[in-house]
Design an enzyme around this catalytic site. Structure first.
Site, PDB file in Angstrom:
ATOM      1  CG  MET A   1      15.786   1.400  -1.115  1.00  0.00           C
ATOM      2  SD  MET A   1      17.190   2.393  -0.631  1.00  0.00           S
ATOM      3  CE  MET A   1      17.256   3.546  -1.987  1.00  0.00           C
ATOM      4  CB  CYS A   2      10.688  -0.020  -2.787  1.00  0.00           C
ATOM      5  SG  CYS A   2      10.368  -1.293  -1.528  1.00  0.00           S
ATOM      6  CD  GLN A   3      14.338   2.010  -8.638  1.00  0.00           C
ATOM      7  OE1 GLN A   3      13.949   2.827  -9.472  1.00  0.00           O
ATOM      8  NE2 GLN A   3      15.398   1.249  -8.856  1.00  0.00           N
ATOM      9  CB  ILE A  83       8.136  -0.817  -8.119  1.00  0.00           C
ATOM     10  CG1 ILE A  83       9.382   0.033  -8.321  1.00  0.00           C
ATOM     11  CG2 ILE A  83       7.151  -0.589  -9.238  1.00  0.00           C
ATOM     12  CD1 ILE A  83      10.115  -0.259  -9.624  1.00  0.00           C
ATOM     13  CG  ASN A 114      13.613   4.353  -1.689  1.00  0.00           C
ATOM     14  OD1 ASN A 114      14.287   4.981  -0.899  1.00  0.00           O
ATOM     15  ND2 ASN A 114      13.722   4.529  -2.994  1.00  0.00           N
TER      16      ASN A 114
END
Length: 295
Positions: A1-3, A83, A114
């Site tokens: 999982m991203c931000q 990101i 995300n």
């Protein structure tokens, strides 16, 4: 999982302060080191909205492209940044970097996600594309995120032959995001340059800065700004992020399954479940890890 990081405001604004803290999470203060992307919606003197994009597959905290963004302040009305911590799709491939962009009714729509879609959703949706049943949009890269974006837009174009009113549009997007959330972990930001749509499946926070402005201290970098020194009394700037960026401001959490739409820095649409649920940051991280992602 991203931000995720978003900005929506009532006057062209530089996102440099928030981006300075956010980019550190791409490999320095956190482990989202598989590249980053950012998209800026800018309005010309004639009022037309244009889009500027940057992507880099290097970790954002040491990326020369991220340095450029910090040293070349771009004033925009809407911004979406991401990101990446790769879970699906090749790490070094630029086509897998968010935000993703598609044309919708003559507008450029920017999307970042995300979370993690389920294997059954991915295989089911990929079969639709393989069989030629995805009439309008297909993914370029190999991420579940872009696949979900194309699914959402295909449903949108199949349902409406022309652009509906904003009220109808936002209700439809909310319903589709809740469907996608039922088929995975799905936090997302969407913007057409005029408004910014935020949907929370687990963790998403926002903060609106307006007069009287005060000082803000970044959590991920030794940097503080007194916004009273660089703003006017009319300015209004809303920042949306996965995990709060400052440690001395009061952030508002978006509830699980809640949709919030911002325009000119204000909330213009909100759809909240009858029973509000808020995850702690620790619980949100645990949920992400349980589905094969990480925060």
């Amino acid at each position: 999982m991203c931000q995720l990081l978003g900005m929506n405001c009532n006057t062209p604004t530089d996102i440099g302060f928030s981006f300075t803290g956010f980019r550190q999470r791409g490999g320095l203060t956190d482990h989202h080191e598989d590249g980053f992307g950012i998209a800026f919606f800018e309005k010309s003197e004639s009022g037309r909205i244009g889009l500027r994009q940057f992507h880099d597959n290097k970790p954002s905290y040491l990326s020369p492209v991220a340095d450029l963004i910090n040293h070349y302040p771009i004033k925009a009305m809407n911004v979406i940044a991401h990101i990446r911590r790769a879970t699906t799709g090749e790490k070094s491939n630029l086509s897998n970097l968010h935000p993703f962009v598609r044309e919708v009714w003559g507008e450029q729509w920017v999307f970042a996600h995300n979370g993690q879609m389920t294997a059954s959703f991915i295989s089911r949706t990929e079969r639709l594309h393989a069989n030629g049943n995805a009439e309008y949009y297909s993914p370029v890269g190999a991420t579940d995120s872009e696949l979900a974006f194309c699914y959402l837009l295909n449903r949108l174009k199949a349902t409406f032959k022309s652009r509906p009113s904003d009220e109808v549009l936002f209700a439809f997007l909310t319903a589709q995001c809740r469907y996608l959330s039922a088929n995975g972990l799905f936090n997302c930001l969407i913007s057409n340059g005029d408004w910014q749509f935020a949907y929370a499946s687990s963790l998403l926070f926002y903060l609106t800065r307006k007069a009287p402005f005060g000082e803000a201290n970044l959590s991920d970098d030794e940097m503080s700004v007194n916004f009273g020194d660089i703003t006017t009394a009319k300015d209004k700037v809303t920042i949306i992020v996965t995990i709060p960026l400052t440690n001395n401001e009061k952030w508002q959490q978006i509830a699980v399954d809640e949709c919030v739409v911002f325009k000119n820095g204000d909330v213009v649409f909100k759809d909240t479940p009858s029973k509000k649920t808020y995850l702690s940051i620790e619980d949100g991280i645990a949920l992400a890890r349980s589905v094969g992602a990480s925060v």
